[in-house]
Design a protein around this motif. Structure first.
Motif, mmCIF file in Angstrom:
data_model
loop_
_atom_site.group_PDB
_atom_site.id
_atom_site.type_symbol
_atom_site.label_atom_id
_atom_site.label_comp_id
_atom_site.label_asym_id
_atom_site.label_seq_id
_atom_site.Cartn_x
_atom_site.Cartn_y
_atom_site.Cartn_z
ATOM 1 N N LEU A 225 0.801 -1.214 0.000
ATOM 2 C CA LEU A 225 0.000 0.000 0.000
ATOM 3 C C LEU A 225 0.841 1.275 0.000
ATOM 4 N N ILE A 226 2.161 1.139 -0.167
ATOM 5 C CA ILE A 226 3.026 2.328 -0.100
ATOM 6 C C ILE A 226 3.098 3.076 -1.425
ATOM 7 N N GLY A 227 2.494 2.531 -2.467
ATOM 8 C CA GLY A 227 2.599 3.156 -3.794
ATOM 9 C C GLY A 227 2.080 4.584 -3.813
ATOM 10 N N GLY A 228 0.960 4.835 -3.134
ATOM 11 C CA GLY A 228 0.402 6.176 -3.118
ATOM 12 C C GLY A 228 1.331 7.185 -2.462
ATOM 13 N N ALA A 229 1.940 6.808 -1.334
ATOM 14 C CA ALA A 229 2.852 7.710 -0.634
ATOM 15 C C ALA A 229 4.086 8.009 -1.480
ATOM 16 N N LEU A 230 4.609 6.987 -2.172
ATOM 17 C CA LEU A 230 5.774 7.207 -3.031
ATOM 18 C C LEU A 230 5.409 8.096 -4.216
ATOM 19 N N GLY A 231 4.201 7.933 -4.714
ATOM 20 C CA GLY A 231 3.744 8.815 -5.791
ATOM 21 C C GLY A 231 3.636 10.261 -5.342
ATOM 22 N N VAL A 232 3.239 10.474 -4.091
ATOM 23 C CA VAL A 232 3.169 11.825 -3.537
ATOM 24 C C VAL A 232 4.547 12.477 -3.565
ATOM 25 N N VAL A 233 5.563 11.711 -3.155
ATOM 26 C CA VAL A 233 6.929 12.247 -3.154
ATOM 27 C C VAL A 233 7.355 12.617 -4.575
ATOM 28 N N PHE A 234 7.095 11.723 -5.523
ATOM 29 C CA PHE A 234 7.530 11.958 -6.901
ATOM 30 C C PHE A 234 6.853 13.196 -7.491
ATOM 31 N N ILE A 235 5.531 13.291 -7.343
ATOM 32 C CA ILE A 235 4.804 14.426 -7.928
ATOM 33 C C ILE A 235 5.197 15.722 -7.236
ATOM 34 N N GLY A 236 5.328 15.681 -5.908
ATOM 35 C CA GLY A 236 5.709 16.877 -5.183
ATOM 36 C C GLY A 236 7.071 17.402 -5.602
ATOM 37 N N VAL A 237 8.021 16.491 -5.781
ATOM 38 C CA VAL A 237 9.383 16.896 -6.162
ATOM 39 C C VAL A 237 9.418 17.404 -7.599
ATOM 40 N N THR A 238 8.853 16.637 -8.526
ATOM 41 C CA THR A 238 8.968 17.012 -9.945
ATOM 42 C C THR A 238 8.157 18.258 -10.288
ATOM 43 N N SER A 239 7.037 18.503 -9.592
ATOM 44 C CA SER A 239 6.282 19.731 -9.861
ATOM 45 C C SER A 239 7.072 20.964 -9.446
ATOM 46 N N THR A 240 8.020 20.776 -8.516
ATOM 47 C CA THR A 240 8.864 21.878 -8.074
ATOM 48 C C THR A 240 10.103 22.034 -8.958
ATOM 49 N N THR A 241 10.733 20.918 -9.315
ATOM 50 C CA THR A 241 12.006 20.987 -10.032
ATOM 51 C C THR A 241 11.858 21.225 -11.532
ATOM 52 N N VAL A 242 10.662 21.014 -12.092
ATOM 53 C CA VAL A 242 10.503 21.160 -13.539
ATOM 54 C C VAL A 242 10.753 22.607 -13.983
ATOM 55 N N SER A 243 10.476 23.584 -13.114
ATOM 56 C CA SER A 243 10.717 24.979 -13.492
ATOM 57 C C SER A 243 12.207 25.290 -13.559
ATOM 58 N N HIS A 244 13.044 24.482 -12.876
ATOM 59 C CA HIS A 244 14.492 24.680 -12.908
ATOM 60 C C HIS A 244 15.172 23.835 -13.984
ATOM 61 N N LEU A 245 14.643 22.626 -14.215
ATOM 62 C CA LEU A 245 15.311 21.680 -15.107
ATOM 63 C C LEU A 245 14.675 21.578 -16.491
ATOM 64 N N GLY A 246 13.381 21.872 -16.598
ATOM 65 C CA GLY A 246 12.672 21.583 -17.836
ATOM 66 C C GLY A 246 12.188 20.145 -17.832
ATOM 67 N N VAL A 247 11.257 19.847 -18.725
ATOM 68 C CA VAL A 247 10.640 18.519 -18.733
ATOM 69 C C VAL A 247 11.648 17.430 -19.094
ATOM 70 N N LEU A 248 12.509 17.689 -20.091
ATOM 71 C CA LEU A 248 13.443 16.665 -20.533
ATOM 72 C C LEU A 248 14.442 16.310 -19.436
ATOM 73 N N LEU A 249 15.022 17.314 -18.778
ATOM 74 C CA LEU A 249 16.000 17.026 -17.740
ATOM 75 C C LEU A 249 15.366 16.422 -16.492
ATOM 76 N N VAL A 250 14.107 16.745 -16.224
ATOM 77 C CA VAL A 250 13.393 16.045 -15.142
ATOM 78 C C VAL A 250 13.308 14.557 -15.471
ATOM 79 N N SER A 251 12.978 14.250 -16.732
ATOM 80 C CA SER A 251 12.924 12.848 -17.158
ATOM 81 C C SER A 251 14.295 12.188 -17.049
ATOM 82 N N MET A 252 15.338 12.938 -17.443
ATOM 83 C CA MET A 252 16.690 12.380 -17.430
ATOM 84 C C MET A 252 17.164 12.077 -16.014
ATOM 85 N N THR A 253 17.019 13.050 -15.120
ATOM 86 C CA THR A 253 17.559 12.870 -13.775
ATOM 87 C C THR A 253 16.769 11.840 -12.973
ATOM 88 N N SER A 254 15.458 11.808 -13.165
ATOM 89 C CA SER A 254 14.687 10.770 -12.479
ATOM 90 C C SER A 254 15.041 9.389 -13.006
#
Length: 326
Positions: free
Chosen positions: A238-267
């Motif tokens: 049942l931890i999938g939802g919590a891990l998804g929260v972390v991923f969405i929270g982080v990437t919604s913040t970092t995309v303005s610094h990295l762009g969509v492609l680099l977010v995909s690359m670094t993840s």
């Protein structure tokens, strides 16, 4: 070349979020085997994430103010209603995990998912959709994407020789493409609300409603829940939802610094390492030489596509002395 500390921090956080995504893939795939339906498993995973975010939103005054700013921007027209639909991309990810991990494993899912991410990111970054603005495709990005595609083809051919259905790698491929749009839309919501909590809550709300409709359709077709996870032995499912929260929270913040492609690359860097570890420790999963070679191709493609351009040295201006001077 001067290294931007903010970019490094954003990249490290996104890589960590990517590491957690492979664990989420295994959890959601195993949950589908217990419940008896990938759609039900995806819905339950998203519900867990939504429940967590509602509690956090209720406890955070800043996030509530962010929700108010978002509603004001919606009424004012600076944020369009369709910018709130990023959660649809996230729902396809958990569907892909639940439906295909039991068939193809985390490693092959990661390969196909990354391929879709890169293709989608090249397109999305070339539009005005990302909050950081348009990033036109360069020769290095295109070459890197081709190398990654070669890795995906290699691992998929190896999987087909083991009897993997032809459609199975296409599901995470589509999900990866949609997550590029998701990252840009969530970044827009984050920019408007100035709150990663608000953006993540909107993402999970939209995705959960979509998955709830899908579950209703599956139920109407006659598919029933076989059983629920047993506690405490299967609580990890049942931890999938919590891990998804972390991923969405982080990437919604970092995309303005990295762009969509680099977010995909670094993840991807974190995701690849985690998927190898998960497949190695999970009973019955195997890692072949072909998978290792394919992942190496993907990493090479990532480096090529994300390698920064060489900064041009500043031109020295020539000062002409005024006439009549020595």
């Amino acid at each position: 070349m001067r290294v931007d500390g903010t970019i490094l921090l954003a990249g490290a956080a996104t890589a960590l979020a990517g590491f957690l995504m492979a664990i989420q893939s295994r959890a959601n795939g195993s949950l589908a085997g217990v419940i008896g339906s990938g759609v039900y498993a995806a819905t339950l995973s998203f519900f867990g994430g939504l429940l967590l975010m509602v509690l956090v939103l209720a406890a955070s005054a800043r996030a509530r103010r962010g929700a108010g700013r978002l509603l004001a921007d919606l009424r004012g027209g600076s944020v369009r209603w369709w910018m709130l639909l990023g959660g649809l991309g996230g729902s396809t990810v958990v569907l892909a995990q639940a439906l295909t991990v039991p068939l193809i494993g985390v490693s092959i899912l990661t390969m196909s998912f990354v391929c879709g991410q890169l293709l989608g990111a090249l397109v999305v970054d070339n539009t005005s959709l990302p909050p950081g603005g348009r990033t036109p495709p360069s020769a290095r990005r295109l070459i890197g994407t081709i190398v990654v595609l070669a890795g995906v083809v290699l691992v998929s051919v190896g999987g087909f020789s083991r009897g993997i259905p032809l459609w199975a790698p296409l599901v995470p491929l589509l999900a990866g493409t949609l997550t590029s749009v998701q990252a840009a839309l969530n970044g827009r919501v984050r920019e408007s609300s100035r709150s990663a909590i608000t953006a993540t809550t909107v993402n999970f709300l939209v995705g959960f409603v979509f998955l709830l409709v899908c579950s209703a359709a599956v139920w109407a077709a006659g598919t029933r829940v076989e059983r629920l996870p047993q506690m405490p032995g299967e609580a990890w499912l049942l931890i999938g939802g919590a891990l998804g929260v972390v991923f969405i929270g982080v990437t919604s913040t970092t995309v303005s610094h990295l762009g969509v492609l680099l977010v995909s690359m670094t993840s991807l860097f974190g995701n690849l390492l985690s998927s190898l570890v998960v497949d190695l420790v999970y009973p019955g999963a195997t890692i072949t030489v072909t998978t290792i070679v394919a992942m190496t191709c993907v990493l090479i493609g990532v480096v090529i596509a994300s390698w920064p351009r060489r900064a041009e040295p500043p031109r020295r201006s020539v000062v002409t002395p005024p006439a009549g001077t020595d």
